[in-house]
Design a protein around this motif. Structure first.
Motif, PDB file in Angstrom:
ATOM      1  N   THR A  69       0.931  -1.123   0.071  1.00 27.65           N
ATOM      2  CA  THR A  69       0.069  -0.021  -0.078  1.00 27.65           C
ATOM      3  C   THR A  69       0.907   1.476   0.000  1.00 27.65           C
ATOM      4  OG1 THR A  69      -0.184   0.157   2.411  1.00 27.65           O
ATOM      5  CG2 THR A  69      -1.953  -1.215   1.160  1.00 27.65           C
ATOM      6  N   ASN A  70       1.973   1.125   0.354  1.00 28.63           N
ATOM      7  CA  ASN A  70       3.161   2.234   0.705  1.00 28.63           C
ATOM      8  C   ASN A  70       3.824   2.554  -0.543  1.00 28.63           C
ATOM      9  OD1 ASN A  70       1.671   3.295   3.081  1.00 28.63           O
ATOM     10  ND2 ASN A  70       2.962   1.842   4.219  1.00 28.63           N
ATOM     11  N   ILE A  71       3.851   1.813  -1.632  1.00 29.92           N
ATOM     12  CA  ILE A  71       4.599   1.918  -2.505  1.00 29.92           C
ATOM     13  C   ILE A  71       3.939   2.733  -3.707  1.00 29.92           C
ATOM     14  CG2 ILE A  71       5.361   0.712  -4.943  1.00 29.92           C
ATOM     15  CD1 ILE A  71       6.807  -0.209  -2.343  1.00 29.92           C
ATOM     16  N   GLY A  72       4.506   3.849  -4.103  1.00 29.63           N
ATOM     17  CA  GLY A  72       3.850   4.737  -5.089  1.00 29.63           C
ATOM     18  C   GLY A  72       3.550   5.871  -4.018  1.00 29.63           C
ATOM     19  N   THR A  73       2.163   6.172  -4.377  1.00 30.22           N
ATOM     20  CA  THR A  73       1.418   7.121  -3.455  1.00 30.22           C
ATOM     21  C   THR A  73       0.799   6.347  -2.324  1.00 30.22           C
ATOM     22  OG1 THR A  73       1.022   8.606  -5.598  1.00 30.22           O
ATOM     23  CG2 THR A  73      -0.153   8.928  -3.646  1.00 30.22           C
ATOM     24  N   PRO A  74       1.219   6.804  -0.994  1.00 34.16           N
ATOM     25  CA  PRO A  74       0.820   5.994   0.109  1.00 34.16           C
ATOM     26  C   PRO A  74      -0.657   6.797   0.195  1.00 34.16           C
ATOM     27  CG  PRO A  74       2.283   7.950   0.700  1.00 34.16           C
ATOM     28  CD  PRO A  74       2.484   7.832  -0.752  1.00 34.16           C
ATOM     29  N   PRO A  75      -1.470   5.779   0.859  1.00 33.50           N
ATOM     30  CA  PRO A  75      -2.874   6.045   1.066  1.00 33.50           C
ATOM     31  C   PRO A  75      -3.119   7.118   2.376  1.00 33.50           C
ATOM     32  CG  PRO A  75      -2.495   3.887   1.612  1.00 33.50           C
ATOM     33  CD  PRO A  75      -1.182   4.382   1.159  1.00 33.50           C
ATOM     34  N   LYS A  76      -4.150   7.421   2.446  1.00 33.28           N
ATOM     35  CA  LYS A  76      -4.418   8.387   3.991  1.00 33.28           C
ATOM     36  C   LYS A  76      -4.701   7.253   4.832  1.00 33.28           C
ATOM     37  CE  LYS A  76      -5.075  12.795   2.351  1.00 33.28           C
ATOM     38  NZ  LYS A  76      -5.158  12.481   0.885  1.00 33.28           N
ATOM     39  N   SER A  77      -5.004   6.072   4.588  1.00 31.97           N
ATOM     40  CA  SER A  77      -5.346   5.019   5.474  1.00 31.97           C
ATOM     41  C   SER A  77      -4.944   3.639   4.938  1.00 31.97           C
ATOM     42  CB  SER A  77      -6.513   5.136   6.146  1.00 31.97           C
ATOM     43  OG  SER A  77      -7.025   3.845   6.993  1.00 31.97           O
ATOM     44  N   SER A  78      -3.892   3.044   4.975  1.00 28.08           N
ATOM     45  CA  SER A  78      -3.596   1.695   4.612  1.00 28.08           C
ATOM     46  C   SER A  78      -4.739   0.423   5.227  1.00 28.08           C
ATOM     47  CB  SER A  78      -2.072   1.204   5.051  1.00 28.08           C
ATOM     48  OG  SER A  78      -1.186   2.004   4.570  1.00 28.08           O
ATOM     49  N   GLY A  79      -5.219   0.981   6.061  1.00 28.53           N
ATOM     50  CA  GLY A  79      -6.275   0.210   6.844  1.00 28.53           C
ATOM     51  C   GLY A  79      -7.640   0.027   6.058  1.00 28.53           C
ATOM     52  N   ALA A  80      -8.030   1.110   5.624  1.00 23.78           N
ATOM     53  CA  ALA A  80      -9.395   1.130   4.818  1.00 23.78           C
ATOM     54  C   ALA A  80      -9.080   0.734   3.496  1.00 23.78           C
ATOM     55  CB  ALA A  80      -9.496   2.820   4.804  1.00 23.78           C
ATOM     56  N   VAL A  81      -7.914   0.869   2.801  1.00 23.45           N
ATOM     57  CA  VAL A  81      -7.484   0.506   1.785  1.00 23.45           C
ATOM     58  C   VAL A  81      -7.513  -1.165   1.832  1.00 23.45           C
ATOM     59  CG1 VAL A  81      -5.935  -0.076   0.081  1.00 23.45           C
ATOM     60  CG2 VAL A  81      -6.171   2.168   0.736  1.00 23.45           C
ATOM     61  N   MET A  82      -7.095  -1.812   2.864  1.00 24.39           N
ATOM     62  CA  MET A  82      -6.949  -3.277   2.957  1.00 24.39           C
ATOM     63  C   MET A  82      -8.034  -3.959   3.293  1.00 24.39           C
ATOM     64  SD  MET A  82      -3.882  -4.075   1.632  1.00 24.39           S
ATOM     65  CE  MET A  82      -4.168  -5.920   2.036  1.00 24.39           C
ATOM     66  N   ALA A  83      -8.823  -3.200   4.163  1.00 22.65           N
ATOM     67  CA  ALA A  83      -9.864  -3.783   4.509  1.00 22.65           C
ATOM     68  C   ALA A  83     -10.889  -4.007   3.213  1.00 22.65           C
ATOM     69  CB  ALA A  83     -10.805  -3.102   5.427  1.00 22.65           C
ATOM     70  N   GLY A  84     -10.857  -2.985   2.322  1.00 22.99           N
ATOM     71  CA  GLY A  84     -11.616  -3.102   1.034  1.00 22.99           C
ATOM     72  C   GLY A  84     -10.955  -4.350   0.249  1.00 22.99           C
ATOM     73  N   VAL A  85      -9.636  -4.180   0.058  1.00 23.99           N
ATOM     74  CA  VAL A  85      -8.989  -5.395  -0.718  1.00 23.99           C
ATOM     75  C   VAL A  85      -9.522  -6.677  -0.165  1.00 23.99           C
ATOM     76  CG1 VAL A  85      -6.877  -6.286  -1.318  1.00 23.99           C
ATOM     77  CG2 VAL A  85      -6.897  -3.618  -1.235  1.00 23.99           C
ATOM     78  N   ILE A  86      -9.120  -6.953   0.842  1.00 22.53           N
ATOM     79  CA  ILE A  86      -9.337  -8.411   1.263  1.00 22.53           C
ATOM     80  C   ILE A  86     -10.667  -8.558   1.297  1.00 22.53           C
ATOM     81  CG2 ILE A  86      -9.034  -9.997   3.295  1.00 22.53           C
ATOM     82  CD1 ILE A  86      -6.390  -8.837   3.880  1.00 22.53           C
ATOM     83  N   THR A  87     -11.782  -7.779   1.721  1.00 24.09           N
ATOM     84  CA  THR A  87     -13.158  -8.151   1.729  1.00 24.09           C
ATOM     85  C   THR A  87     -13.605  -8.505   0.352  1.00 24.09           C
ATOM     86  OG1 THR A  87     -13.458  -6.733   3.700  1.00 24.09           O
ATOM     87  CG2 THR A  87     -15.357  -7.320   2.353  1.00 24.09           C
ATOM     88  N   GLU A  88     -13.200  -7.603  -0.562  1.00 24.74           N
ATOM     89  CA  GLU A  88     -13.715  -7.677  -1.950  1.00 24.74           C
ATOM     90  C   GLU A  88     -13.048  -9.285  -2.459  1.00 24.74           C
ATOM     91  OE1 GLU A  88     -13.483  -5.702  -6.305  1.00 24.74           O
ATOM     92  OE2 GLU A  88     -13.373  -4.566  -4.678  1.00 24.74           O
TER      93      GLU A  88
END
Length: 383
Positions: A110-129
């Motif tokens: 998640t922190n490669i390239g442009t880091p997100p405001k929240s890695s947690g919000a990103v990964m919650a979506g990634v893994i759930t989907e």
């Protein structure tokens, strides 16, 4: 009354119970186990979700905070019916949950390239989907463990809670680093540290007795696991990423099959709020607990740019090892294709969560629209 399910016989004496409400409609109560003590990001999030769930329909949870099953016991406990549902940490069982642990292992991307405001919000979506819409192999493994997956969560960024400081890459040499994610353990080893694996409930004692020098974990675990007293230094952005290898609302498969279609539909519709509430709580509590740690005399250290650059180089190279390990150690098929899907989902969810990562209801609505609305209660885990 929809139906009345027999009380399960378990060693703990608990199980799903249907009770008659004042309106004469059966209120379905699921005994829910979470291995954290009261008052933390996860437990508070579960309680908030349960208040919403109880107010909106006939299904609700009876939440057991640490009193029924600890974090490591929850997966087999839900499997065996000691709890109807629970907060299942899949990383504790790498073989049983290898399919969903693959994206969890990749959170540092998640922190490669442009880091997100929240890695947690990103990964919650990634893994759930990924688990609910793209990965039938994930669902097959959950079924073998007699469970239904109803969403992940994501912690705030992983930091290093230590008894001695990490100010540069050289300071990692010789450090005994508690890791819950294999990739983060390899990160520590790449700088000369030693990876130590142990359950989260054991970190306090391990740090107090010098068994580990640092715990790579999210900042809110300072409060969740009472680690304030044993932490003297915190290094931010080391290792980075998020812990998201969690079934935040895993339901016993037998319980799921015994529920009415209406109650299954209700849980599916409401589950994105559970994912959102726990995830946003972690983000909010990280700032609060870091401020409290400072007030208690803990030194907060920003990882130097050289260490961050070296971390990004490690993450880029480590993805090939992740592929090899999951194929060879756990027999995953089509790993290259699965990794490509996960990488695309990381970029997708970076965009979807930007601007709403700390808005519980807005985030829940995006999780619902993109994932949960596409799941049919008549067929999901019903074959």
């Amino acid at each position: 009354m929809h139906y009345l399910k027999k009380l399960k016989l378990t060693t703990a004496g608990f199980g799903l119970v249907a009770t008659l409400s004042a309106t004469g409609v059966a209120a379905e109560t699921l005994n829910y186990a979470i291995g954290f003590p009261p008052g933390g990001a996860a437990t508070d999030g579960i309680k908030e979700f349960n208040e919403l769930l109880s107010a909106e329909g006939d299904v609700k949870l009876k939440v057991f905070e640490l009193s029924l099953l600890n974090l490591k016991e929850t997966a087999p406990g839900v499997r065996d019916g000691l709890a109807d549902a629970g907060y299942v940490i899949t990383a504790y069982y790498p073989a049983e949950f290898s399919e969903i642990n693959l994206p969890a292992e990749m959170s540092m991307l998640t922190n490669i390239g442009t880091p997100p405001k929240s890695s947690g919000a990103v990964m919650a979506g990634v893994i759930t989907e990924y688990a609910m819409l793209h990965c039938l192999d994930c669902q097959a493994q959950f079924k073998r463990e007699n469970q239904v997956f109803l969403g992940a969560m994501g912690t705030s960024e992983y930091v290093s809670l230590c008894t001695s400081p990490i100010r540069a890459a050289e300071d990692l040499k010789g450090k005994k680093m508690r890791s819950s994610i294999a990739a983060m353990g390899r990160w520590a080893e790449s700088f000369g540290g030693t990876k130590v694996s142990l359950p989260a409930n054991d970190i306090y004692e391990a740090m107090s007795q010098g068994v580990v020098d640092c715990a790579m974990i999210s900042a809110p675990e300072l409060g969740n696991l009472q680690l304030f007293d044993v932490t003297k230094y915190i290094t931010l952005n080391a290792p980075g990423g998020s812990f998201s290898g969690v079934g935040a609302l895993n339901v016993n498969l037998d319980t799921w099959h015994d529920m009415s279609a209406e109650d299954r539909a209700r849980l599916i519709a409401m589950a994105p709020y559970n994912t959102s509430y726990v995830t946003v709580n972690y983000s909010d509590n990280a700032a609060t607990d870091l401020e409290k740690a400072t007030e208690m005399g803990v030194e907060i250290i920003e990882a130097p740019q050289a260490l961050r650059d070296a971390t990004e180089a490690f993450v880029t190279q480590d993805i090939e090892l992740i592929k090899t390990n999951f194929a060879n150690d756990y027999g995953l098929q089509n790993v290259d294709e699965k990794v490509e899907i996960i990488i695309a989902l990381i970029e997708k969810w970076k965009g979807l969560t930007d601007g709403i990562y700390n808005d519980k209801d807005a985030l829940a609505q995006v999780y619902a629209a993109e994932i949960f609305s596409k799941v049919a209660p008549d067929t999901y885990y019903m074959d």
